[in-house]
Motif scaffolding. Sequence first.
Motif, short mmCIF file in Angstrom:
data_model
loop_
_atom_site.label_atom_id
_atom_site.label_comp_id
_atom_site.label_asym_id
_atom_site.label_seq_id
_atom_site.Cartn_x
_atom_site.Cartn_y
_atom_site.Cartn_z
N VAL A 39 0.85 -1.19 0.00
CA VAL A 39 0.00 0.00 0.00
C VAL A 39 0.89 1.24 0.00
CG1 VAL A 39 -1.69 1.33 1.32
CG2 VAL A 39 -1.92 -1.15 1.16
N HIS A 40 0.59 2.17 -0.91
CA HIS A 40 1.42 3.37 -1.07
C HIS A 40 0.51 4.59 -0.97
CE1 HIS A 40 5.25 5.22 -2.31
NE2 HIS A 40 4.49 6.11 -2.93
N LEU A 41 0.82 5.47 -0.03
CA LEU A 41 0.00 6.66 0.23
C LEU A 41 0.75 7.92 -0.17
CD1 LEU A 41 -1.31 5.72 3.80
CD2 LEU A 41 -2.37 5.21 1.59
N VAL A 42 0.08 8.80 -0.91
CA VAL A 42 0.66 10.08 -1.30
C VAL A 42 0.03 11.16 -0.41
CG1 VAL A 42 1.04 11.72 -3.16
CG2 VAL A 42 0.95 9.27 -3.65
N SER A 43 0.88 11.96 0.23
CA SER A 43 0.40 12.95 1.20
C SER A 43 0.78 14.36 0.78
CB SER A 43 0.98 12.67 2.59
OG SER A 43 0.64 11.39 3.05
N ALA A 66 -0.15 8.62 -11.01
CA ALA A 66 -1.60 8.71 -11.22
C ALA A 66 -2.31 9.26 -9.98
CB ALA A 66 -2.16 7.34 -11.58
N ALA A 67 -1.73 9.06 -8.80
CA ALA A 67 -2.38 9.49 -7.56
C ALA A 67 -2.18 10.98 -7.28
CB ALA A 67 -1.86 8.67 -6.39
N MET A 70 -4.91 13.41 -8.56
CA MET A 70 -6.14 13.22 -7.79
C MET A 70 -6.05 13.92 -6.44
SD MET A 70 -6.74 9.20 -8.70
CE MET A 70 -8.25 9.08 -7.76
N LEU A 71 -4.87 13.86 -5.82
CA LEU A 71 -4.67 14.55 -4.55
C LEU A 71 -4.70 16.06 -4.75
CD1 LEU A 71 -3.92 14.68 -1.55
CD2 LEU A 71 -1.53 14.34 -2.20
N LEU A 72 -4.03 16.55 -5.79
CA LEU A 72 -3.97 17.99 -6.04
C LEU A 72 -5.37 18.59 -6.19
CD1 LEU A 72 -0.99 18.16 -8.56
CD2 LEU A 72 -1.01 19.06 -6.22
N LYS A 73 -6.27 17.85 -6.81
CA LYS A 73 -7.61 18.37 -7.07
C LYS A 73 -8.43 18.54 -5.80
CE LYS A 73 -7.68 16.67 -11.81
NZ LYS A 73 -8.16 15.65 -12.76
N THR A 74 -8.00 17.93 -4.70
CA THR A 74 -8.71 18.09 -3.42
C THR A 74 -8.18 19.26 -2.61
OG1 THR A 74 -7.24 16.66 -2.10
CG2 THR A 74 -9.00 15.58 -3.35
N LEU A 75 -7.11 19.90 -3.08
CA LEU A 75 -6.44 20.94 -2.29
C LEU A 75 -6.79 22.34 -2.77
CD1 LEU A 75 -2.86 19.35 -2.17
CD2 LEU A 75 -4.70 19.09 -0.49
N GLN A 76 -6.67 23.29 -1.84
CA GLN A 76 -6.79 24.71 -2.19
C GLN A 76 -5.39 25.21 -2.54
OE1 GLN A 76 -9.53 26.45 -2.38
NE2 GLN A 76 -11.03 25.15 -1.34
#
Length: 286
Positions: A39-43, A66-67, A70-76
């Motif tokens: 399991v690999h998590l990007v923070s 690819a992750a 998706m993470l960037l789109k959740t951030l301000q």
Amino acid sequence: AECFGRWMADLSEDLSLKHIAIDGKSLRGAGSNTFTGCVHLVSAWATEHGLILGQESVAERSHEIAAIPMLLKTLQLKGALVTIDAAGCQTEIVKTIRDQGGEYLLAVKGNQPTLRTSVENLFADAIAKEFDGVAVSRHESVETKHGRREERYVTVIEDPQGLPDDWLDIATIIQVNREREVNGVNASTTHYYISSLKGSAQQLGHLIRRHWAIENELHWVLDVTFGEDANRTRDRNASANLGIVRRTALSLLKQAPGKQSKPTKIVQAAGDTAFLKTVLQGNSVI
């Protein structure tokens, strides 16, 4: 993860987030069919506040690349600077950051050979003509501690010409030369970066160094204090959810008053309900 992302997005609207470091970490005890075999998590880590802003789990049979979008789109990202290591040096990631009003500072390595060669050639040409007619900034520093001596030479060229057209809004290219001596053994390295941000060599060099706060202040602490790599939770969703819980707990502990170590704060919270409330409620940052 979606609820957590929305919560942090709401909170971060009230914060002056200037620097967001993004990096991935594997959970070595939790096997999975990803590019790392677990399991690999990007923070996303707010370096000024020591605050976790979001997390994205790399999907089965997928990669960190690819992750990250998706993470960037959740951030301000409006008004913030996003720093990512070479894995995030991708044209689509650059576009995502710029579309959301953010600035970027990305490491350039062998995964982008055309861009890397172009940046190297620009520096080689500028050095050959002694930076005549080139907007350049330089900064050097020396650190000596724990038997190690490190010299850092940062050179920044503004408005570089001749880079590949598919890289959006490159305002500066950066070269960082390191000369390191550890126990009498010398080593030299050269690293390159691109950024949409204009700044002095001292400013950009500092931001490059601060990117690694995500390793030292988040990933390392997750392993040493929370034993994340030793956790053997096999269910993929449970592993990712526990990852969010650990990262939230770490953010809360960093904001809790007092100069005690994090393990000491954990023990204190376990035996002192009043202190536990203080940790859970957070302070002015959360």
